[in-house]
Design an enzyme around this catalytic site. Structure first.
Site, short mmCIF file in Angstrom:
data_model
loop_
_atom_site.label_atom_id
_atom_site.label_comp_id
_atom_site.label_asym_id
_atom_site.label_seq_id
_atom_site.Cartn_x
_atom_site.Cartn_y
_atom_site.Cartn_z
N ASN A 1 44.67 40.00 57.95
CA ASN A 1 44.25 40.08 56.54
C ASN A 1 42.76 39.74 56.48
O ASN A 1 42.39 38.57 56.63
CB ASN A 1 45.08 39.07 55.73
N LYS B 1 40.89 39.89 53.94
CA LYS B 1 40.53 39.36 52.61
C LYS B 1 39.24 40.03 52.12
O LYS B 1 39.03 41.20 52.40
CB LYS B 1 40.37 37.84 52.68
N HIS C 1 50.15 37.21 48.00
CA HIS C 1 49.41 36.21 48.78
C HIS C 1 49.05 35.04 47.85
O HIS C 1 48.78 35.25 46.67
CB HIS C 1 48.14 36.86 49.36
N GLU D 1 46.47 33.45 47.46
CA GLU D 1 45.16 33.60 46.80
C GLU D 1 45.27 34.53 45.59
O GLU D 1 44.55 34.35 44.60
CB GLU D 1 44.12 34.10 47.83
N GLU E 1 53.71 31.50 54.39
CA GLU E 1 52.35 31.00 54.50
C GLU E 1 52.20 29.72 53.67
O GLU E 1 51.94 29.79 52.46
CB GLU E 1 51.36 32.04 53.98
N GLY F 1 43.54 28.82 56.21
CA GLY F 1 42.09 28.62 56.35
C GLY F 1 41.68 27.17 56.52
O GLY F 1 40.50 26.84 56.39
N SER G 1 46.36 29.50 59.65
CA SER G 1 45.58 28.94 60.77
C SER G 1 46.14 29.30 62.14
O SER G 1 46.08 28.49 63.08
CB SER G 1 45.45 27.42 60.62
N GLY H 1 41.46 34.35 59.10
CA GLY H 1 40.17 34.17 59.79
C GLY H 1 40.14 34.74 61.20
O GLY H 1 39.16 35.40 61.58
C1 PEP Z 1 46.03 34.24 55.25
O1 PEP Z 1 45.27 34.06 54.32
O2 PEP Z 1 46.91 35.12 55.17
C2 PEP Z 1 45.88 33.39 56.42
C3 PEP Z 1 46.94 33.18 57.14
O3 PEP Z 1 44.64 32.88 56.66
P1 PEP Z 1 44.17 32.02 57.96
O4 PEP Z 1 44.78 32.66 59.18
O5 PEP Z 1 42.69 32.08 57.95
O6 PEP Z 1 44.71 30.64 57.75
#
Ligand code: PEP
Length: 249
Positions: free
Chosen positions: A9, A11, A93, A95, A163, A169, A209, A231
């Protein structure tokens, strides 16, 4: 047998220059033994689809509108994602739920149009830190599952991503037991609602993460069929480490 999936992703990150990362990924894994999906910003979707053309890597969207078309300035329909080359879309998601106030019923309506358009809906669920500390995690996840997942779901058109919001993040990751507990719970809920056949065929991703250094341990947890990665999906080298770990899992 559920096919493993490594989904990235991006983003709101990346302009045309970022496609070189996708080119590198496509060069490294033209025919991966798992599914590999990249969800770039909508502005890059068509070019991303062209970049991976001829390989087994696929691309997807990060959101879609619940309506098929119409007066929704700035929004993107499921059909438009398909038209641009997507075969999947991330929905619900945290966010989107936080930034845009998306509720479970909004996610469910979007998942319905996405599935009708032929997309795989990656429906995200996850608890906040306060909810985990109050020992409410499974209640929250249960409510998100029943509210966000449409009745027409199958192992083909639905993927669920667990998640935990506090892990996204942040570099913080739940313990492997905590991940296993939630994934087993999601599997049981899906089996109860859709029957064993469908419930067992839906892929469950862990997100939050995930990095090359922790991927193998996470992929060994029961009912973890892959990862949704933020990320660490932006750089081909990092994402390659995660793909490698999943191919070996
Ligand atoms: C995400 O936003 O879907 C995600 C898992 O982000 P990260 O891997 O950066 O924690």
């Amino acid at each position: 047998m559920r096919r493993k999936l490594a989904a990235g992703n991006w983003k709101m990150n990346g302009t045309a220059a970022a496609l070189s990362e996708l080119e590198e990924l496509a060069r490294s894994f033209p025919n991966p033994s798992i599914d590999v999906l990249i969800c770039p910003p909508a502005t890059l979707l068509y070019r991303a689809a062209e970049t991976v053309r001829g390989t087994d890597i696929t691309v997807g969207g990060q959101n879609c509108h619940a309506a098929i078309s119409g007066a929704h300035t700035g929004d993107i329909s499921a059909d438009m994602l398909v038209d641009a080359g997507a075969n999947a879309v991330i929905l619900g998601h945290s966010e989107r739920r936080e930034d845009h106030g998306e509720q479970n019923e909004d996610v469910r309506a979007k998942a319905r149009v996405a599935m009708d358009a032929g997309l795989k809906a990656i429906v995200c669920v996850g608890e906040s830190l306060e909810q985990r500390e109050a020992a409410n995690t499974l209640d929250i996840i249960g409510g998100q599952l029943s509210g966000s997942i449409p009745d027409q779901s199958t192992g083909e058109n639905l993927i669920v991503a667990y998640e935990p919001i506090w892990a996204i993040g942040t570099g913080k990751v739940p313990t492997l037991d905590e991940i296993g507990e939630v994934h087993d719970f999601i599997r049981t809920r899906l089996e109860r609602r859709f029957g064993e056949g469908v419930g067992r065929s839906v892929r469950l991703l862990y997100g939050g993460s995930v990095k090359p250094s922790n991927a193998s341990d996470i992929f060994a947890v029961s009912n973890v069929d892959g990862a949704l990665v933020g990320g660490a999906s932006l750089k081909a080298q990092d994402f390659s480490g995660i793909i490698d770990a999943l191919q070996k899992a």
